[in-house]
Scaffold this motif. Structure first.
Motif, mmCIF file in Angstrom:
data_model
loop_
_atom_site.group_PDB
_atom_site.id
_atom_site.type_symbol
_atom_site.label_atom_id
_atom_site.label_comp_id
_atom_site.label_asym_id
_atom_site.label_seq_id
_atom_site.Cartn_x
_atom_site.Cartn_y
_atom_site.Cartn_z
ATOM 1 N N SER A 42 -6.327 8.593 -6.048
ATOM 2 C CA SER A 42 -7.412 7.681 -6.407
ATOM 3 C C SER A 42 -6.880 6.269 -6.639
ATOM 4 C CB SER A 42 -8.153 8.175 -7.656
ATOM 5 O OG SER A 42 -7.250 8.345 -8.740
ATOM 6 N N PHE A 43 -5.657 6.165 -7.171
ATOM 7 C CA PHE A 43 -5.040 4.849 -7.369
ATOM 8 C C PHE A 43 -4.841 4.144 -6.027
ATOM 9 C CE2 PHE A 43 -0.968 2.487 -7.326
ATOM 10 C CZ PHE A 43 -1.322 1.432 -8.144
ATOM 11 N N LEU A 44 -4.219 4.830 -5.075
ATOM 12 C CA LEU A 44 -3.960 4.212 -3.764
ATOM 13 C C LEU A 44 -5.253 3.903 -3.026
ATOM 14 C CD1 LEU A 44 -0.891 6.278 -2.512
ATOM 15 C CD2 LEU A 44 -0.910 3.918 -3.337
ATOM 16 N N THR A 45 -6.237 4.782 -3.156
ATOM 17 C CA THR A 45 -7.520 4.530 -2.507
ATOM 18 C C THR A 45 -8.128 3.239 -3.031
ATOM 19 O OG1 THR A 45 -7.903 6.910 -2.251
ATOM 20 C CG2 THR A 45 -9.820 5.448 -2.048
ATOM 21 N N GLY A 46 -8.120 3.056 -4.360
ATOM 22 C CA GLY A 46 -8.649 1.835 -4.955
ATOM 23 C C GLY A 46 -7.900 0.597 -4.503
ATOM 24 N N VAL A 47 -6.577 0.721 -4.366
ATOM 25 C CA VAL A 47 -5.763 -0.406 -3.905
ATOM 26 C C VAL A 47 -6.104 -0.748 -2.464
ATOM 27 C CG1 VAL A 47 -3.418 -1.177 -3.371
ATOM 28 C CG2 VAL A 47 -3.868 0.034 -5.511
ATOM 29 N N PHE A 48 -6.139 0.242 -1.596
ATOM 30 C CA PHE A 48 -6.310 -0.013 -0.168
ATOM 31 C C PHE A 48 -7.725 -0.485 0.174
ATOM 32 C CE2 PHE A 48 -2.788 3.306 0.795
ATOM 33 C CZ PHE A 48 -1.834 2.386 0.388
ATOM 34 N N VAL A 49 -8.722 0.019 -0.533
ATOM 35 C CA VAL A 49 -10.101 -0.404 -0.286
ATOM 36 C C VAL A 49 -10.279 -1.883 -0.622
ATOM 37 C CG1 VAL A 49 -12.467 -0.195 -1.163
ATOM 38 C CG2 VAL A 49 -11.195 1.849 -0.503
ATOM 39 N N ASN A 50 -9.563 -2.343 -1.658
ATOM 40 C CA ASN A 50 -9.791 -3.694 -2.161
ATOM 41 C C ASN A 50 -8.757 -4.723 -1.725
ATOM 42 O OD1 ASN A 50 -12.192 -3.227 -3.913
ATOM 43 N ND2 ASN A 50 -10.798 -1.810 -4.931
ATOM 44 N N SER A 51 -7.640 -4.289 -1.152
ATOM 45 C CA SER A 51 -6.608 -5.236 -0.740
ATOM 46 C C SER A 51 -6.147 -4.954 0.681
ATOM 47 C CB SER A 51 -5.400 -5.186 -1.680
ATOM 48 O OG SER A 51 -4.339 -5.958 -1.153
ATOM 49 N N PRO A 52 -6.712 -5.671 1.668
ATOM 50 C CA PRO A 52 -6.250 -5.497 3.052
ATOM 51 C C PRO A 52 -4.749 -5.760 3.199
ATOM 52 C CG PRO A 52 -8.277 -6.775 2.989
ATOM 53 C CD PRO A 52 -7.842 -6.615 1.569
ATOM 54 N N PHE A 53 -4.231 -6.715 2.449
ATOM 55 C CA PHE A 53 -2.804 -7.047 2.564
ATOM 56 C C PHE A 53 -1.931 -5.887 2.105
ATOM 57 C CE2 PHE A 53 1.151 -9.101 2.427
ATOM 58 C CZ PHE A 53 1.724 -8.918 1.176
ATOM 59 N N LEU A 54 -2.225 -5.313 0.935
ATOM 60 C CA LEU A 54 -1.396 -4.224 0.428
ATOM 61 C C LEU A 54 -1.530 -2.972 1.292
ATOM 62 C CD1 LEU A 54 -1.862 -4.653 -3.425
ATOM 63 C CD2 LEU A 54 0.139 -5.232 -2.032
ATOM 64 N N LYS A 55 -2.704 -2.760 1.838
ATOM 65 C CA LYS A 55 -2.864 -1.631 2.754
ATOM 66 C C LYS A 55 -1.998 -1.830 3.992
ATOM 67 C CE LYS A 55 -6.199 0.847 5.649
ATOM 68 N NZ LYS A 55 -7.560 0.865 6.196
ATOM 69 N N GLU A 56 -2.004 -3.057 4.524
ATOM 70 C CA GLU A 56 -1.253 -3.330 5.758
ATOM 71 C C GLU A 56 0.251 -3.129 5.540
ATOM 72 O OE1 GLU A 56 1.089 -5.299 8.611
ATOM 73 O OE2 GLU A 56 0.801 -6.199 6.638
ATOM 74 N N ILE A 57 0.814 -3.679 4.439
ATOM 75 C CA ILE A 57 2.268 -3.530 4.266
ATOM 76 C C ILE A 57 2.626 -2.106 3.833
ATOM 77 C CG2 ILE A 57 2.711 -5.963 3.795
ATOM 78 C CD1 ILE A 57 3.074 -5.228 0.852
ATOM 79 N N SER A 58 1.691 -1.389 3.235
ATOM 80 C CA SER A 58 1.951 0.005 2.881
ATOM 81 C C SER A 58 2.024 0.879 4.126
ATOM 82 C CB SER A 58 0.859 0.538 1.943
ATOM 83 O OG SER A 58 0.886 -0.123 0.705
ATOM 84 N N LEU A 59 1.032 0.709 5.013
ATOM 85 C CA LEU A 59 0.971 1.555 6.209
ATOM 86 C C LEU A 59 1.972 1.116 7.271
ATOM 87 C CD1 LEU A 59 -2.834 2.342 6.588
ATOM 88 C CD2 LEU A 59 -1.098 3.360 5.114
ATOM 89 N N ALA A 86 -16.045 -8.727 -5.867
ATOM 90 C CA ALA A 86 -15.942 -7.350 -6.354
ATOM 91 C C ALA A 86 -14.542 -6.789 -6.145
ATOM 92 C CB ALA A 86 -16.980 -6.472 -5.650
ATOM 93 N N ARG A 87 -13.898 -7.167 -5.048
ATOM 94 C CA ARG A 87 -12.532 -6.691 -4.814
ATOM 95 C C ARG A 87 -11.604 -7.095 -5.957
ATOM 96 N NH1 ARG A 87 -11.406 -8.120 1.594
ATOM 97 N NH2 ARG A 87 -12.421 -6.273 2.479
ATOM 98 N N VAL A 88 -11.788 -8.311 -6.457
ATOM 99 C CA VAL A 88 -10.907 -8.820 -7.513
ATOM 100 C C VAL A 88 -11.073 -8.004 -8.782
ATOM 101 C CG1 VAL A 88 -10.376 -10.813 -8.962
ATOM 102 C CG2 VAL A 88 -10.899 -11.147 -6.535
ATOM 103 N N TYR A 89 -12.334 -7.842 -9.238
ATOM 104 C CA TYR A 89 -12.477 -7.143 -10.520
ATOM 105 C C TYR A 89 -12.259 -5.633 -10.382
ATOM 106 C CZ TYR A 89 -17.560 -6.478 -9.384
ATOM 107 O OH TYR A 89 -18.769 -6.161 -8.814
#
Length: 998
Positions: A67-84, A440-443
């Motif tokens: 659930s933590f990673l899902t919340g991160v990836f849904v709201n941060s395209p940058f963090l999803k990109e460098i993670s994947l 909404a992504r920020v909060y």
């Protein structure tokens, strides 16, 4: 960690458990379908890497992880990109201690194995990716406090710089041009060092920070050999370090690097010798440099030499007593705070958490201002970190413990918000998005589920900071207490008053005394009552002090006198100015720095009526409020001509108020352009309807006719200034069977809409008793001045498809329907224009046409200095042409790039993959700078800008808008960036050859 923490150990390393085990905060992902889609991307990447089973085991072991990673990836395209990009790395980070990872990344020997520049650049960028991901996950998960996040970022910046220095030294050593004292640490005792400034110096880097550096070398310690000369070799080495750190490659960048805080950057080399720097700071150093050096820290190279240098310039930074310059600075701060009060409420969407009211900068300013005052006598207060400084101020009795606790808590919260703004797309921004989904992504990255919850938390901190910040100088005595004699009675000039005025900066004190004496004779309507004269007498000290602080006190007094002579009554205004000194500062600012606005006030004093309206102190007006206000004003008109005058009064007042807000930094230039465009659009809608009603009284109606007004140019892009012409096209369509209007004097359709357009132009441009409304330009219609004033829509589309030149299609990229009697007609026009913009094109011909057009403009309107912001090579026209070219070239395959606003078009082009991020990093900031400076220039000047004759106050406004400490540095920035913009133009479109423009 390697950054020295003041007064405490900030980063205990006892907890070596893995990151996934320590998660406390879960970013919100409340859209189940979206969350599932993002997680499917994760699963595909895991399967491709062959670690799906291991990853699932980690999720099973640590229940919060998915659930933590899902919340991160849904709201941060940058963090999803460098993670994947590297899911094996992601899994390793999650199942390791983040402290251990950062310790390994920040070892000074960790990058010694890189033997070439390309190898080191690649290794450092991969390490930065790991750092960015580790710190972000530790931050978002509540695993680390703020100081550990900022400390890790700052530590890695230090180590990266040092690795670059080592590589440079080893290359020099291989060529027998350098001999180290210590083979394993070649930078030690070699005399070359880098000072980290600002947040980097304090160990407080934010997530997407640039790093501000000053590079020095001590010639006596240099270990250069052979014919290597320090001034040449160290500048070359600095350029190489900057390239290795900031050049964007396929692996990203390490840190964007800025060297402009060095002494006199327009005239000094990139690396400065210590003796030259000492001479500069002792003889020419400015107060802003004193403040900047508070946070300076040797971060790379010969750190010991850097510490010695800071010790040598300590007397420059920390004065033993409050000298006149420091006192002046403190009083200047007070004036800024007073001018700041009351302008605009603290908001959420669109608010700048760093520079806005109640923001991070106010906490830093609160601490740093008192450091400048007290640090000279108390070495304990010479600290770099904001939170450490606040604690020191408590310990030495400068502030209450409660103030420290409240500010520290608010500062920490706001820095966390700032990080999440930046984590979304790895952008160096501090502004909360205005788009609800982006906000909404920020909060949600903060773990907050609703806007209401976030708003309450944020406003609480903003208000806390604002309360403490505003109270900082509450008990300071008035600046005017010690001005001296100010006596304006009797027939002869009082010698002490003459001396006081001369000391204040009045070149013609006797003339000033004569003007003020006449006020007391009651010769002006505003001065005819005893009460108004008494109120103005009370204002004398603050008024003269405010006028004296302008560039030309005598000229400002003459402007104020002209204004006073036309004021119908004075008691209310004088009382208001006495109770609200910042309003007087506003008037003085206008008189001294904005000749165009001063002229408006003198000619049309009614614009100040709106300043007396309490609504002036509220939020920036919305589009709906502007429309409503105009409708109310015009609704009071008894006849057509009165409506024209009322419209002019309304526009003048609103433009003046928006100008005041811009001058006082309570709105941004972007907001200024948008509000002015809303104002123009509202007026055009109302005027078109009233002009058409007037026409119908004589000529009747055309049954079934549809009409629309098309905004072009800057109005189409919502970017107009106070003095912009409005580029317009009037389009109409009439059923085939309708041949004439049905009134007493019927007209054919072409005559009818031609007459309508003529009357509209007259309504807007005719000089009535209240002046001109707007200047308008209809030359962008088909066939220009040779074609009919109004154009049938079917003829317009046929012309655009078959006969239009490339430049006409470029102009269409900004076209926008702003008024129409039919929504369906508006939609047909917009669809038709979109079809034209997204049509198939010969790209080579398009490039050639755009380059030739740019060359022709450059040849016909040659720019003489970098301040010809629009026409200069690398100026605003270059950026606008790039945006228009990208839309026409790629609109067919990527319709999302079709945006009327230049910045939005560029951003959309990046998202669509048709504009490199490296080019956007040059173009977007420079576009914002051009727009900011243009708004200031058009607001304050009627004619052409000449830096040599412009009022000092105007130059100060430009410097503030440009974010540079001096006008000379701002000019140098323009020159440098114009070269970069032209390089982008030629990279993207092609070379601009003036010979081809003949």
């Amino acid at each position: 960690m390697t950054v020295a923490k003041e007064n405490s150990v900030a980063h205990p390393l006892e907890d070596q458990s893995c990151l996934a085990e320590r998660l406390e905060v879960i970013p919100v992902a409340d859209d189940t379908r979206l969350a599932e889609a993002h997680w499917k991307d994760v699963e595909l990447a895991l399967e491709k890497a062959g670690i799906a089973e291991a990853f699932q085991s980690a999720c099973d072991e640590y229940p919060k992880l998915k659930s933590f990673l899902t919340g991160v990836f849904v709201n941060s395209p940058f963090l999803k990109e460098i993670s994947l990009r590297d899911v094996e790395r992601l899994l390793r980070i999650l199942t390791s201690s983040p402290e251990a990872i950062i310790t390994d990344l920040c070892l000074h020997d960790a990058y010694d194995h890189a033997t070439s520049e390309a190898d080191l650049m690649r290794v450092l960028r991969l390490a930065k990716q790991e750092l960015a991901l580790t710190t972000a996950l530790a931050d978002l998960g509540g695993v680390w406090p703020l100081e550990m996040v900022t400390g890790a970022l700052s530590d890695f910046a230090d180590v990266s710089l040092n690795a670059c220095i080592r590589l440079c030294y080893r290359d020099l050593q291989a060529r027998s041009r350098f001999e180290p004292v210590h083979a394993d640490r070649p930078e030690k005792d070699a005399g070359f060092f880098i000072l980290a400034m600002g947040k980097h110096g304090a160990g407080e880097l934010n997530y997407s920070s640039d790093i501000d550096l000053i590079v020095f070398y001590e010639p006596e310690l240099s270990r250069l050999q052979g014919n290597a000369e320090p001034p040449v070799e160290y500048v070359r080495m600095t350029r190489r370090i900057v390239k290795m750190m900031s050049e964007r490659t396929g692996d990203g960048y390490v840190f964007r690097t800025d060297l402009r805080l060095r002494p006199d950057p327009g005239a000094t080399p990139l690396a400065i010798s210590v003796p030259a720097a000492l001479v500069y700071y002792e003889s020419l150093g400015q107060n802003w440099e004193r403040a900047a050096l508070i946070k300076a820290r040797p971060c790379a190279g010969d750190v010991a030499a850097g510490e010695i240098f800071l010790k040598e310039i300590r007397p420059f930074i920390w004065r033993k007593y409050l000298d006149y310059a420091a006192i002046s600075d403190v009083h200047s701060i007070k004036r800024q705070i007073h001018a700041h009060k009351g302008f605009g409420k603290i908001t959420v969407a669109g608010h700048n958490v760093k520079l806005g009211r109640g923001g991070i900068r106010e906490v830093e300013f609160f601490a740093q201002t008192q450091q400048l005052i007290a640090g000279g006598r108390n070495p304990d207060l010479r600290t770099r970190q904001t939170l450490v400084t606040l604690q020191g101020l408590v310990e030495h009795g400068w502030i209450d413990p409660s103030a420290c606790e409240e500010l520290a808590e608010a500062y920490t919260f706001l820095r966390n918000v700032e990080h999440r703004i930046q984590m979304v797309n790895d952008e160096q921004t501090h502004i909360l998005p205005t788009d609800p989904d982006a906000l909404a992504r920020v909060y949600k990255l903060l773990g907050l589920a609703t806007l209401e919850e976030f708003t309450e938390a944020l406003l609480k901190r903003f208000n806390t900071v604002q309360d403490h910040y505003s109270a900082l100088f509450e008990n300071e005595p008035e600046l005017t207490d010690s001005l001296g004699n100010l006596v304006f009675t009797g027939d002869s000039d009082d010698p002490d008053t003459v001396a006081t005025l001369e000391r204040l900066g009045f070149k013609r004190p006797s003339e000033a005394i004569r003007i003020i004496r006449e006020w007391h004779y009651g010769r002006y309507p505003a001065m005819r009552t005893a009460k108004s004269r008494e109120r103005l007498t009370e204002l004398h000290p603050v008024l003269l002090d405010a006028l004296a602080k302008t560039d030309n006190a005598d000229s400002a007094l003459l402007s104020f006198n002209a204004f006073l002579s036309k004021l119908p009554a004075g008691v209310q205004l004088f009382g208001l100015l006495r109770s609200n000194p910042h309003l007087l500062n506003l008037l003085a600012t206008v008189m001294g720095s904005a000749p165009r606005m001063a002229e408006i006030v003198s000619r049309r004093v009614h614009v100040l009526d709106a300043v007396l309206d309490p609504a002036f102190f509220g939020d920036v007006p919305t589009q709906a409020q502007i429309v409503s206000g105009l409708e109310t004003t015009l609704g009071q008109a008894r006849f057509y001509e009165e409506a024209l005058d009322r419209a002019r009064i309304f526009v003048q007042e609103q433009q003046f108020l928006l100008g005041l807000r811009l001058l006082t930094d309570s709105i941004t230039p972007l907001q200024m352009g948008e509000c002015l465009s809303y104002l123009a659009q509202a007026v055009l809608q109302q005027m078109l309807a009233r002009v058409q009603a007037e026409l119908e009284e004589t000529h009747g109606q055309l049954p079934g006719a549809e009409v629309a007004l098309l905004a072009m140019g800057k109005l189409g892009g919502r970017e107009i200034t106070c003095s912009s012409d409005l580029d317009l096209i009037l389009l109409y369509e009439v059923p085939e069977e309708v041949y004439e209007s049905d009134g007493g004097r019927p007209l054919a359709p072409s005559q009818y809409f031609g007459r309508l357009t003529q009357r509209l132009v007259s309504a807007l441009t005719a000089p009535t008793a209240e002046g001109v409304l707007f200047e308008v330009d209809f030359r962008l219609r088909p066939s220009g001045n040779s074609g009919p004033l109004a154009t049938r829509f079917s003829a317009f589309t046929e012309y655009q498809q078959k006969e239009a030149w490339t430049w006409e299609h470029m102009a269409l990229t900004r076209a926008r329907v702003i008024a129409s009697n039919s929504d369906s007609f508006s939609m047909r026009i917009e669809r038709g224009i979109e079809d034209i913009k997204s049509g198939a094109r010969d790209l080579e011909k398009l490039r050639k046409d755009v380059c030739e057009m740019r060359a022709r403009i450059q040849k016909e309107k040659p720019a003489k200095c970098p301040w010809d912001l629009k026409q200069v090579s690398g100026g605003l026209v270059d950026i606008e042409f790039i945006a228009q070219y990208l839309q026409l070239a790629h609109g067919k395959d990527h319709p999302q790039v079709l945006k009327q606003k230049t910045e939005q078009a560029l951003q959309a082009a990046v998202s669509a993959g048709v504009l490199d991020q490296s080019h956007a990093d040059v173009l977007v900031p420079q576009l914002r700078l051009y727009e900011a400076l243009t708004q200031i220039l058009k607001l304050t000047l009627s004619g052409k800008f000449d830096p040599n004759t412009a009022p000092r106050g105007m130059l100060d406004l430009l410097v503030m808008a440009g974010g540079e400490p001096t006008f000379e540095r701002l000019t140098r920035l323009l020159e440098d960036q114009q070269v970069e913009v032209r390089r982008c133009f030629e990279d993207i479109i092609g070379p601009v050859t003036l010979a081809a423009a003949g």
